[in-house]
Design an enzyme around this catalytic site. Structure first.
Site, PDB file in Angstrom:
ATOM      1  N   GLY A 145       0.823  -1.201   0.000  1.00  0.00           N
ATOM      2  CA  GLY A 145       0.000   0.000   0.000  1.00  0.00           C
ATOM      3  C   GLY A 145       0.854   1.246   0.000  1.00  0.00           C
ATOM      4  N   GLY A 187       0.327   8.882   2.570  1.00  0.00           N
ATOM      5  CA  GLY A 187       0.895  10.218   2.482  1.00  0.00           C
ATOM      6  C   GLY A 187       2.333  10.286   2.942  1.00  0.00           C
ATOM      7  CB  VAL A 194       3.262  -0.514   3.529  1.00  0.00           C
ATOM      8  CG1 VAL A 194       3.408  -1.729   4.440  1.00  0.00           C
ATOM      9  CG2 VAL A 194       2.934   0.723   4.358  1.00  0.00           C
ATOM     10  CG  ASP A 232      -5.726   9.615   8.799  1.00  0.00           C
ATOM     11  OD1 ASP A 232      -6.831   9.944   8.322  1.00  0.00           O
ATOM     12  OD2 ASP A 232      -4.754   9.307   8.084  1.00  0.00           O
TER      13      ASP A 232
END
Length: 589
Positions: A276, A279, A283, A392
């Protein structure tokens, strides 16, 4: 509210106490039991003045009262004796005065009593000798006089009361008629401290000055040694930056990896191993030399300010918070140009990816994910000290292990917050569509900001869509909450459910989950529940009462205001630059 009225509150810590509230358990400085009884009131070191209201005696379930390090004056209200369950009372370092009432001995559950550094006067009540359950007593530095009763507390302190005497038989003991021939026993012991008048004042002053000068010399020597050590080693305190250090290093439970080790594990950070992108970095999936699977986050611009802050934040937060529903950190890698974090590999990816994948997550799994994520956030907000605000919360940051149990991850935007603080003000960071309205408009975030994000997560779980996709198919104006409220009001919840579920879901549970989501996403943060309440509601406890109270309050607000709260939120998010896509507002905190 009587307690609030009698205290002078220069910092406004009681400002949001509302006498129209359903219950005070959501107020700062108030602690409640699981059955919503007020069991604690604590506001230490807040520069409070004024007096302590006698109405405190009405809170008969109080177990802890902590008001130390303020400037509260007046006498201790006699009504305190009604607090039969009180086991901790700390009023030290205030300006309380007057005599100590003998009625305090009626507090049969009291174990910890601190009244030191006040202006109490008169005799120490002899009834204190009857408090066999008392384990700690501090009456030091007041103006007590007369004899000291035979106290049974395991530890007590009477130093700094020049008018007291040990037995009352001393030649000069105020309030007694002792014989001049009486001898005075030793006034100082290991666990019972009294101020002796045998040492001349000039000697005492010289002794104190000598101790102070000695401490200053020791501090100066220690500081000089520290500066010399830093110059000699010239390295960071927290991390060893030496490139020649080849051995694996452990920092607490965190392992330090070598960069080459992670290069090999990820096949030189091959694009085929990407799990993935976010910002702050990418990963990768990796295989360590022992065969274990890991996820390696390689931060963008690791040595730049933003990457460095994100790296330190993630290490700090995950080291503080350890819970089965929070992502744990295996270790890290830090070189002159690279910052990498190593996590356990989550075989089922993120909730966001699984909602788009096949086969579709079944209804039971979605409910389990919601409850697991809620428990992780509850731990951050109410069981960590200091508390942690994630900032978040979204489907992409909830990961799933081998058994599809939810794990809250990505702490790069998290903030530490003291339990006495209501919010923190920062630049707005996060993902549009998940950001609470007060944070979007003022930059103020709190645990209620995370509650809002969790409400949006529930909607993502039910719909299988990203936040800003809600309602687009029906051409709904503004934010997704307008659409959700509309179809809930029209009892058309089938329109809300992920089409991949078909009819394989429980309609009663769907209604309940929508209600929890709408409670979590109310416009004003004080109207939203705490995560402990959210967990209880998801477990089937208290939702009906909370929803009914919310609807009554919403009805009253609607009559008083032409625009609903959801419409105001639409005004904040109804901007073409925001609605084009779910933007990530990443960067230094």
């Amino acid at each position: 509210m009587s307690i609030k009225a009698s205290l002078v509150d220069p910092h406004g810590i009681f400002a949001h106490w509302d006498d129209a509230a359903v219950d005070p358990c959501s107020w700062t400085m108030v602690t409640c039991s699981s059955d919503n009884l007020v069991i604690g009131f604590g506001s230490p070191s807040q520069n409070l003045s004024g007096t302590l209201s006698p109405s405190i005696g009405n809170l008969t379930n109080l177990q802890n009262v902590l008001l130390q390090n303020n400037n509260i004056s007046g006498t201790i209200p006699a009504e305190l004796e009604r607090l039969s369950k009180l086991h901790t009372l700390d009023l030290s370092n205030n300006a309380f005065r007057g005599a100590l009432s003998a009625s305090i001995s009626s507090l049969k559950s009291l174990q910890y009593l601190r009244l030191n550094n006040n202006s109490f006067s008169g005799a120490i009540p002899s009834t204190l000798a009857n408090m066999t359950q008392l384990t700690f007593l501090d009456l030091s530095y007041n103006n007590f006089s007369g004899p000291v009763p035979k106290l049974l507390a395991k530890t007590f302190n009477m130093i700094g009361n020049p008018l007291i005497c040990a037995t009352g038989k001393e030649p000069e003991c105020p309030g007694t008629t002792a014989s001049p021939a009486s001898s005075s026993p030793s006034l100082i012991s290991n666990s019972q401290n009294f101020q002796s008048s045998e040492m001349p004042r000039s000697h005492r002053v010289a002794l104190v000055l000598g101790i102070i000068l000695g401490c200053i010399c020791l501090l100066g020597f220690g500081f000089g040694f520290f500066v010399w050590w830093r110059q000699r080693h010239n390295q960071q305190i927290f991390f060893d930056m030496s490139e020649q250090y080849c051995e694996s290093v452990c920092l607490g439970n965190l392992r330090r990896f070598q960069f080459k080790e992670l290069q090999i594990a990820t096949n030189n950070f091959s694009s085929k191993n990407i799990l993935g992108k976010g910002g702050f970095g990418i990963v990768y999936k990796g295989y360590l030399s022992d065969g274990s699977l890991v996820a390696v986050k390689r931060l963008k611009d690791g040595n730049a300010v933003g990457g460095e802050i994100q790296f330190q934040t993630e290490v700090e937060m995950i080291s503080l918070a350890v819970h089965r529903n929070l992502l744990r950190l295996y270790g890290f890698c830090m070189t002159a140009n690279e910052r990498l974090l190593v996590y356990p590999y989550m075989s089922n990816g993120s909730v966001a990816s699984r909602l788009k994948g096949k086969p579709a997550l079944d209804w039971g799994t979605r409910k389990s994910i919601a409850l697991g994520a809620a428990r992780g956030l509850l731990y951050l907000h109410e069981q960590c000290d200091p508390k942690i605000i994630h900032r978040d919360v979204k489907a992409a940051n909830i990961l799933l292990d081998d058994y599809c149990e939810a794990v809250v991850g990505d702490f790069g935007l998290a903030k530490l917050l003291d339990h006495c603080d209501s919010h923190v003000t920062t630049a707005v960071r996060g993902t549009v569509g998940h950001i609470a309205p007060e944070y979007l408009s003022t930059g103020q975030s709190s645990e209620k900001t995370d509650v809002f994000g969790f409400g949006i997560l529930l909607l993502e779980l039910m719909t299988g869509q990203k936040a800003l996709e809600f309602g687009k198919a029906a051409n709904q104006k503004g934010a997704m909450l307008d659409w959700v409220k509309k179809i809930h009001l029209e009892k058309k919840l089938d329109m809300l459910v992920d089409k991949d579920l078909k009819s394989n879901y429980d309609r009663v549970e769907l209604e309940e989950m929508v209600q929890v989501a709408l409670l979590c996403t109310q416009y004003l943060p004080r109207h939203r529940p705490k995560m402990s309440e959210v967990v209880r509601m998801l477990e089937g406890d208290g939702l009906a009462e909370k929803w009914e109270a919310s609807q009554r309050a919403e009805s009253n607000r609607s009559r008083a205001n032409e625009f609903s709260s959801s419409e105001r939120y639409s005004d904040l998010t109804d901007d073409s630059s925001l609605l084009v896509q779910a933007m990530e507002l990443s960067g230094p905190r």
